[in-house]
Enzyme design. Sequence first.
Site: not given
Length: 364
Positions: A253, A308
């Site tokens: 991320h 995700e």
Amino acid sequence: MTMHLTKSQIGLDGVPAAETVLSHVDGERGELIIAGEHVANLAGKSSFEGVTARLWNSAGGKALTEANVRASLGAARERAFARLPDLLPATRGMSIVDGFRAAIAGLRGESGLEHEAVIVGAFPVIAGALVQRARGNDPIAPDPNVGHATDTLRMLLGRKIEPREATALDTYLVTVCDHGMNASTFTTRVIASTQADLFAAITGGYCALTGPLHGGAPEPVLEMLDAIGTRERIKSWVDDALARGERLMGFGHRVYRVRDPRADVLKAAIERLAADGADLPFAGEVEAYIRAALRKKNPERPLETNVEFFTAILLDALEIPRQAFTPIFAIARAAGWTAHALEHRRTGRLIRPSSSYVGAMPKG
């Protein structure tokens, strides 16, 4: 003398662009606070309508209740359905992702409804209509008397929704409703800072969300799991992918240096749903092996699971088509986008950063 910016400076990493009371992301600690509450606590006790009320109240000094928002979103869904004959023609021949963009660009104010309610209420109606059209079906009318998550699934799937399914989607909507100054939220605030209307700002936010570096990874997560296929292939597939230097979807991320706190919230939601449809044991084994492999490859800064990875599994278990994943993300994030636009219009100023010119200078 030309001063070249670092990669971090070019990406505006760590540069405050606004003051906000809406959400806070601490990448070093793996912490997400939304309107004064940790995301895990909020997802456990609040509905999407409740968190939307918190965001709108924080942004605009309002005193809305969960019931107020539930009623306004129900009315907005009905109004949006009545406007589908005007909105859908612009989407002909487009994918669900692109058609959603074209349709939301056609939204406008509705008498008796705040613009933010018009937007948040319309999003699932448009998504549902596009999914049903892709299946050769007519749009399904909303039910203003049920919750936003339940009605979203009704219009997408065209069947009765079980309470555990509605709870799972509601948890997702709450968990991803806002996330600091991400790319789409920043885009929304930039547009709002020009005093453009809320519809323009949110359309711009959605356009930013469609980029693969922002909202486009859940579908590739499922493609990765499909490619691995079986438990016996996990080690060989992952090792070969890493040896080729490929990116493993659902890991790493831009902000978080530790595990994304939203990942565990969604993993728990999948476990509650897993009695029917979610193969969490297989996905869990894939996640565990990838995390171990990434720690071995880069022990000083391993890539951790992001939101995700479990978003993909959750939405797939709810039978939501992969082509609709980005609009579903937008259905949740619309609460945050509208709140940020309202907050910036009330407290901010025109966003106008400078640039560092590195081109040729005049000779004379």
